[in-house]
Design an enzyme around this catalytic site. Structure first.
Site, PDB file in Angstrom:
ATOM      1  N   GLY A 256       0.776  -1.288   0.022  1.00 53.16           N
ATOM      2  CA  GLY A 256       0.003   0.089  -0.024  1.00 53.16           C
ATOM      3  C   GLY A 256       0.696   1.209   0.213  1.00 53.16           C
ATOM      4  O   GLY A 256       2.040   1.242   0.044  1.00 53.16           O
ATOM      5  N   HIS A 257       0.336   2.344  -0.180  1.00 54.14           N
ATOM      6  CA  HIS A 257       0.956   3.576  -0.053  1.00 54.14           C
ATOM      7  C   HIS A 257       1.596   3.853   1.179  1.00 54.14           C
ATOM      8  O   HIS A 257       1.203   3.594   2.358  1.00 54.14           O
ATOM      9  CB  HIS A 257      -0.018   4.885  -0.385  1.00 54.14           C
ATOM     10  CG  HIS A 257      -1.260   4.989   0.451  1.00 54.14           C
ATOM     11  ND1 HIS A 257      -2.665   5.171   0.001  1.00 54.14           N
ATOM     12  CD2 HIS A 257      -1.378   4.628   1.935  1.00 54.14           C
ATOM     13  CE1 HIS A 257      -3.254   5.459   1.263  1.00 54.14           C
ATOM     14  NE2 HIS A 257      -2.548   5.125   2.174  1.00 54.14           N
ATOM     15  N   ASN A 258       2.880   4.666   1.086  1.00 55.64           N
ATOM     16  CA  ASN A 258       3.704   5.308   2.030  1.00 55.64           C
ATOM     17  C   ASN A 258       4.076   4.267   2.713  1.00 55.64           C
ATOM     18  O   ASN A 258       4.971   4.241   3.703  1.00 55.64           O
ATOM     19  CB  ASN A 258       2.822   5.963   3.160  1.00 55.64           C
ATOM     20  CG  ASN A 258       1.891   7.083   2.633  1.00 55.64           C
ATOM     21  OD1 ASN A 258       2.371   7.579   1.587  1.00 55.64           O
ATOM     22  ND2 ASN A 258       1.078   7.642   3.138  1.00 55.64           N
TER      23      ASN A 258
END
Length: 353
Positions: A256-258
Site C-alpha cells: 500500500g501507499h507510504n
C-alpha cells in the site's frame, strides 16, 4: 531427466571447478575431472546432472539416484551410496544455488522475448524520452514523455512507462509491466504483470459518500530489487513508498501507499501490506500474511506464513498467528487449545463430525 529445452546446456563444470566456485571439497573417490552440465532432482537426474541432498526424508531417492554428482553436507556422508561422486559443502543450498547460476546464467533474469537488441520500430517512444545507448525496447512497449532509461536495460513487449519515470541501468522490465510516478535504481528486475505507482486506496467519509484522497507521492525502488509477477505497489499519498536495496518480493504481493521497506528483506507470495507500514532491514515475511497499516516491523524480524500482524513487531523477533505474537507464545496457545479439545471430546461428539 529434467527437460531443459528452454535453457540450453553449455560446456558445464568439472568437479574441481565446482569446488572452487562453491567452496566445497571433493568427496572420497570423486574424480576432479568429472563434468556436469545440468541440474536435477534426486529422482529424475541423469548422469550429466548435479543434485543436492540435505534432508533425510529423501534418503530412498538418494540411494536410487542416477545423478552424476551430489552436493551433500558432512553430517549426511554416512548415507551416501558407495561409489556415488559427491562434493562436501558447508551449506548445501547456497552451493547448489551458486552452481545453478554458473550452469544456467540465462535463467537469472528475463531476456528479450524477441531476441533482438535496440528499439523496435513497433514500440511507441516519446521524442522527449532520454534513452542511453544499449537499451532494448521491444515491440508494443510504450515510453512516455521525459522518461529516462539507463544502458543495458530491457523493456519487454506491452510494458507501459508513464511520463517522468526513471529506470536505472541493467534493469529488466517484464511484459505488461506498468510504471507510473516511479524511480528505479540499477539492476532492478520486474517480472511480467507488475504494476507500480498507481494511486493507493484512500477515501474519507463525506456527506454524499466516500470522498477520494489524492495520492501525490512517488515509488522509489533501490538497486538490486526483484519483484515477482502480478505484484502491485501503490505510490505514496503525501510521502514516498520506498523499497530498499536488495529486497526480494514474490508474486502477487500488495504493498500500500507510504510503505517503507528496508534493505535485503524477503516478502513471500500473497502478502498484503497496508499503508504507512514501516518494515526494517533483513525482515522475512511468510506467504499469505496480512499486515495492518501504521505498524513497524523491526530489523531482522521474521513473520510466519498465514499470520495477521496488528501491532509493532520488535527487532529480531519471530512472530506468528492470528493475531501475530511471539512464536513460543503462539505455539503454547495452540498446544493448550489442542489438549483442551481432546479433553472435551466424547464418543457422541466424534459421531456428530
Amino acid at each position: 531427466m529434467p527437460d531443459t529445452s528452454f535453457f540450453s546446456k553449455g560446456a558445464g563444470l568439472t568437479a574441481r571447478e565446482l569446488c572452487a566456485l562453491t567452496g566445497s571439497e571433493l568427496g572420497e573417490g570423486t574424480d576432479p575431472d568429472l563434468r556436469v552440465t545440468g541440474l536435477g532432482p534426486l529422482d529424475r537426474a541423469g548422469p550429466d546432472d548435479l543434485v543436492f541432498f540435505d534432508n533425510p526424508r529423501y534418503e530412498t531417492q538418494l540411494q536410487a539416484t542416477n545423478a552424476g554428482c551430489v552436493l551433500v553436507a558432512q553430517k549426511h556422508l554416512a548415507v551416501m551410496p558407495a561409489g556415488l561422486p559427491h562434493l562436501i559443502a558447508r551449506n548445501v543450498s547456497i552451493a547448489f544455488a551458486a552452481a545453478g547460476r554458473a550452469l544456467f546464467p540465462a535463467a537469472l533474469k528475463p531476456t528479450p522475448i524477441l531476441g533482438q537488441a535496440g528499439i523496435s520500430p513497433r514500440a511507441e517512444v516519446d521524442l522527449s524520452a532520454r534513452i542511453e545507448a544499449g537499451v532494448t525496447i521491444e515491440a508494443f512497449a510504450v515510453i512516455g514523455p521525459n522518461v529516462q532509461i539507463g544502458s543495458g536495460t530491457v523493456i519487454s513487449p506491452g510494458a507501459v512507462i508513464a511520463a517522468g519515470c526513471a529506470i536505472g541501468r541493467d534493469c529488466r522490465i517484464g511484459a505488461h509491466v506498468s510504471l507510473a510516478h516511479t524511480l528505479l535504481g540499477n539492476r532492478v528486475v520486474l517480472h511480467p504483470g507488475v504494476k507500480i505507482g498507481q494511486d493507493g486506496f484512500g477515501y474519507v467519509p463525506g456527506p454524499a459518500g466516500m470522498d477520494k484522497v489524492v495520492q501525490i507521492g512517488r515509488v522509489i525502488i533501490q538497486d538490486d530489487v526483484e519483484i515477482g509477477a502480478n505484484t502491485t505497489i501503490d505510490r505514496g499519498a503525501v510521502r514516498d513508498t520506498v523499497i530498499g536495496e536488495g529486497t526480494k518480493i514474490d508474486n502477487q504481493v500488495q504493498i500500500g501507499h507510504n510503505v517503507e521497506i528496508g534493505r535485503h528483506s524477503v516478502i513471500v507470495s500473497q502478502v498484503g501490506i497496508s499503508g504507512s507500514t514501516t518494515i526494517g532491514d533483513g525482515v522475512m515475511i511468510g506467504g499469505q500474511t496480512g499486515i495492518n497499516g501504521h505498524v513497524t516491523i523491526g530489523d531482522g524480524a521474521q513473520i510466519a506464513a498465514v499470520s495477521v500482524v496488528a501491532g509493532n513487531v520488535p527487532r529480531g523477533a519471530r512472530w506468528g498467528g492470528m493475531p501475530a505474537k511471539p512464536v513460543r507464545e503462539w505455539f503454547r496457545e495452540m498446544r493448550f487449545l489442542t489438549e483442551l479439545a481432546k479433553k472435551g471430546r466424547t464418543t457422541r461428539n466424534d459421531s456428530d463430525e
